[in-house]
Motif scaffolding. Structure first.
Motif, PDB file in Angstrom:
ATOM      1  N   ARG A 245      32.537  20.783  17.703  1.00 36.53           N
ATOM      2  CA  ARG A 245      33.843  21.429  17.779  1.00 36.53           C
ATOM      3  C   ARG A 245      34.050  22.838  18.028  1.00 36.53           C
ATOM      4  N   PRO A 246      33.103  23.697  17.576  1.00 35.50           N
ATOM      5  CA  PRO A 246      33.220  25.127  18.027  1.00 35.50           C
ATOM      6  C   PRO A 246      33.107  25.400  19.425  1.00 35.50           C
ATOM      7  N   MET A 247      32.502  24.787  20.048  1.00 34.58           N
ATOM      8  CA  MET A 247      32.090  24.688  21.714  1.00 34.58           C
ATOM      9  C   MET A 247      33.423  24.358  22.318  1.00 34.58           C
ATOM     10  N   ILE A 248      34.163  23.152  21.771  1.00 44.62           N
ATOM     11  CA  ILE A 248      35.378  22.928  22.274  1.00 44.62           C
ATOM     12  C   ILE A 248      36.490  24.096  22.184  1.00 44.62           C
ATOM     13  N   LEU A 249      36.322  24.563  21.029  1.00 48.69           N
ATOM     14  CA  LEU A 249      37.443  25.686  20.615  1.00 48.69           C
ATOM     15  C   LEU A 249      37.077  26.751  21.709  1.00 48.69           C
ATOM     16  N   ALA A 250      35.673  27.249  21.814  1.00 47.11           N
ATOM     17  CA  ALA A 250      35.570  28.259  22.649  1.00 47.11           C
ATOM     18  C   ALA A 250      35.909  28.171  24.068  1.00 47.11           C
ATOM     19  N   GLY A 251      35.818  26.757  24.712  1.00 47.10           N
ATOM     20  CA  GLY A 251      36.365  26.602  25.908  1.00 47.10           C
ATOM     21  C   GLY A 251      37.749  26.776  26.040  1.00 47.10           C
ATOM     22  N   ALA A 252      38.490  26.322  25.097  1.00 45.38           N
ATOM     23  CA  ALA A 252      39.947  26.466  24.898  1.00 45.38           C
ATOM     24  C   ALA A 252      40.305  28.047  25.082  1.00 45.38           C
ATOM     25  N   VAL A 253      39.691  28.854  24.163  1.00 45.81           N
ATOM     26  CA  VAL A 253      39.636  30.339  24.203  1.00 45.81           C
ATOM     27  C   VAL A 253      39.506  30.916  25.364  1.00 45.81           C
ATOM     28  N   LEU A 254      38.324  30.458  26.318  1.00 48.31           N
ATOM     29  CA  LEU A 254      38.200  31.060  27.306  1.00 48.31           C
ATOM     30  C   LEU A 254      39.164  30.786  28.436  1.00 48.31           C
ATOM     31  N   SER A 255      39.611  29.557  28.258  1.00 54.90           N
ATOM     32  CA  SER A 255      40.987  29.028  29.395  1.00 54.90           C
ATOM     33  C   SER A 255      42.012  29.701  29.273  1.00 54.90           C
ATOM     34  N   THR A 256      42.371  30.373  28.148  1.00 55.68           N
ATOM     35  CA  THR A 256      43.779  31.203  27.889  1.00 55.68           C
ATOM     36  C   THR A 256      43.517  32.527  28.524  1.00 55.68           C
ATOM     37  N   ILE A 257      42.352  33.247  28.825  1.00 51.93           N
ATOM     38  CA  ILE A 257      42.221  34.564  29.114  1.00 51.93           C
ATOM     39  C   ILE A 257      42.849  34.915  30.521  1.00 51.93           C
ATOM     40  N   PRO A 258      42.727  33.841  31.592  1.00 49.67           N
ATOM     41  CA  PRO A 258      43.481  34.370  32.869  1.00 49.67           C
ATOM     42  C   PRO A 258      44.854  34.168  32.587  1.00 49.67           C
ATOM     43  N   ILE A 259      45.581  33.267  31.876  1.00 51.49           N
ATOM     44  CA  ILE A 259      47.181  33.312  31.571  1.00 51.49           C
ATOM     45  C   ILE A 259      47.329  34.560  31.112  1.00 51.49           C
ATOM     46  N   LEU A 260      46.735  35.260  29.994  1.00 49.81           N
ATOM     47  CA  LEU A 260      47.127  36.458  29.317  1.00 49.81           C
ATOM     48  C   LEU A 260      46.982  37.392  30.152  1.00 49.81           C
ATOM     49  N   ILE A 261      45.866  37.547  31.108  1.00 46.62           N
ATOM     50  CA  ILE A 261      45.965  38.635  32.140  1.00 46.62           C
ATOM     51  C   ILE A 261      47.233  38.514  33.058  1.00 46.62           C
ATOM     52  N   VAL A 262      47.419  37.409  33.546  1.00 45.18           N
ATOM     53  CA  VAL A 262      48.670  37.215  34.501  1.00 45.18           C
ATOM     54  C   VAL A 262      49.886  37.770  33.723  1.00 45.18           C
ATOM     55  N   TYR A 263      50.086  37.343  32.465  1.00 43.87           N
ATOM     56  CA  TYR A 263      51.511  37.566  31.803  1.00 43.87           C
ATOM     57  C   TYR A 263      51.336  38.881  31.540  1.00 43.87           C
ATOM     58  N   ILE A 264      50.439  39.810  31.023  1.00 44.92           N
ATOM     59  CA  ILE A 264      50.266  41.038  30.701  1.00 44.92           C
ATOM     60  C   ILE A 264      50.547  41.946  32.079  1.00 44.92           C
ATOM     61  N   ILE A 265      50.102  41.657  33.221  1.00 42.16           N
ATOM     62  CA  ILE A 265      50.394  42.217  34.522  1.00 42.16           C
ATOM     63  C   ILE A 265      51.725  42.264  34.873  1.00 42.16           C
ATOM     64  N   PHE A 266      52.393  41.309  34.714  1.00 43.11           N
ATOM     65  CA  PHE A 266      53.786  40.834  35.513  1.00 43.11           C
ATOM     66  C   PHE A 266      54.678  40.390  34.428  1.00 43.11           C
ATOM     67  N   GLN A 267      54.597  41.079  33.037  1.00 40.11           N
ATOM     68  CA  GLN A 267      55.585  40.768  31.976  1.00 40.11           C
ATOM     69  C   GLN A 267      56.727  41.207  32.305  1.00 40.11           C
ATOM     70  N   ARG A 268      56.943  42.592  32.820  1.00 38.79           N
ATOM     71  CA  ARG A 268      58.211  43.257  33.203  1.00 38.79           C
ATOM     72  C   ARG A 268      58.963  42.515  34.462  1.00 38.79           C
ATOM     73  N   ARG A 269      58.098  42.097  35.260  1.00 34.83           N
ATOM     74  CA  ARG A 269      58.803  41.278  36.164  1.00 34.83           C
ATOM     75  C   ARG A 269      59.289  39.978  36.039  1.00 34.83           C
ATOM     76  N   ILE A 270      58.596  39.545  35.053  1.00 37.88           N
ATOM     77  CA  ILE A 270      59.148  38.066  34.491  1.00 37.88           C
ATOM     78  C   ILE A 270      60.449  38.159  33.823  1.00 37.88           C
ATOM     79  N   ILE A 271      60.500  39.117  32.954  1.00 33.85           N
ATOM     80  CA  ILE A 271      61.547  39.157  32.334  1.00 33.85           C
ATOM     81  C   ILE A 271      62.842  39.549  33.025  1.00 33.85           C
ATOM     82  N   LYS A 272      62.887  40.724  33.895  1.00 35.56           N
ATOM     83  CA  LYS A 272      63.752  41.125  34.786  1.00 35.56           C
ATOM     84  C   LYS A 272      64.067  39.900  35.672  1.00 35.56           C
ATOM     85  N   GLY A 273      63.182  39.071  36.330  1.00 34.28           N
ATOM     86  CA  GLY A 273      63.546  38.102  37.101  1.00 34.28           C
ATOM     87  C   GLY A 273      64.293  37.166  36.328  1.00 34.28           C
ATOM     88  N   VAL A 274      63.890  36.678  35.136  1.00 33.43           N
ATOM     89  CA  VAL A 274      64.774  35.682  34.360  1.00 33.43           C
ATOM     90  C   VAL A 274      66.072  36.146  34.070  1.00 33.43           C
TER      91      VAL A 274
END
Length: 282
Positions: A245-274
């Motif tokens: 089970r910890p290995m499954i959670l580790a995989g899930a945590v690692l999978s969220t890192i690219p999403i967080l990076i994308v959101y942090i980089i484009f946060q202002r443009r996302i809010i302004k665009g919406v």
């Protein structure tokens, strides 16, 4: 004046308190997943459950990244390629269609747009079999083509961009017409440069949706080399849920890192665009 200030303070205090509680409620499951990913399997299955690991360990992350039958790095690469290709396809197809609905005056424009918009109400299960048969006939099963092109004509993308294009003053295009620009010239040289925020917001929306999609990639991919990250994590969960089970959670945590990076980089443009497309509640 003092009464107005106190009233404003209590109003904002209530809003901030509500947002803090809501944020804690949303982030709590993620915090538990991160914490338990550093535990041993015995500690995770202990009752009552523990929130903070007694002796944090990186064993689960090491196993996820090194076990040959998991290939998390390959699944992550496939997800990024598929999501990026899908995003580009959506922007290339939806932007001209949205411009046509926003600016071209032809018979049945509004009726056709209403018909296109109504297709949003169709559940994905309705088009599942036709799309699968089409992928089979094109010999695209178990390839990136099957992960990218179906659904690239995104109705939500057409609607979002059309709302933004309609807010751009037509006088700007009229100035381009005086310079001899046709419809494509106006679209390319006037509309697109003014629509970077809307295009970025749409790109992030469809990227996140496709990156996290499980159902369609599970249907059209069969081998380890073409699986995407959600499919791989689903198989990991089915195969090792009781033992690792910890290995499954580790995989899930690692999978969220690219999403967080994308959101942090484009946060202002996302809010302004919406906000500028009229989807922000204004």
């Amino acid at each position: 004046m003092d009464f107005i200030r106190r009233s404003s303070f209590y109003k904002h205090f209530g809003v901030y308190a509500f947002l803090i509680v809501l944020s804690a409620f949303v982030l709590f499951p993620m915090a538990i997943a991160v914490s338990q990913s550093f535990m041993t399997n015995q500690e995770v299955n202990r009752w009552p459950p523990k929130i903070i690991p007694t002796e944090p360990t990186f064993e689960s992350y090491h196993n996820v990244l090194t076990w040959q039958d998991l290939r998390l790095d390959l699944w992550l690469r496939n997800s990024l390629i598929a999501a990026t290709g899908y995003t580009i396809a959506v922007l290339v197809l939806c932007a001209p269609a949205a411009y046509a609905f926003a600016r071209l005056k032809f018979p049945g424009n509004k009726v056709l747009f209403a018909f296109v918009l109504a297709t949003i109400m169709l559940p994905s299960q309705v088009t599942l079999i036709p799309n699968y048969l089409l992928m089979r006939d094109l010999d695209w099963l178990d390839t990136f083509n099957a992960l990218i092109f179906p659904g690239a004509a995104n109705v939500f993308g057409v609607f979002l961009l059309r709302q933004f294009f309609m807010q751009i003053p037509q006088e700007l295009e009229e100035a381009a017409v005086l310079d001899g620009a046709g419809y494509f010239g106006r679209f390319w040289h006037v509309i697109l440069p003014l629509s970077t925020n809307a295009l970025t917001a749409l790109g992030i929306f469809v990227f996140l949706f496709h990156y996290n999609d499980l159902f369609w990639p599970l249907i059209v991919t069969n081998t380890l080399e073409t699986r995407t990250l959600p499919v791989g994590l689903s198989i990991l969960n089915q195969s090792y849920a009781g033992q690792y089970r910890p290995m499954i959670l580790a995989g899930a945590v690692l999978s969220t890192i690219p999403i967080l990076i994308v959101y942090i980089i484009f946060q202002r443009r996302i809010i302004k665009g919406v906000t500028l497309t009229g989807m922000g509640g204004r």
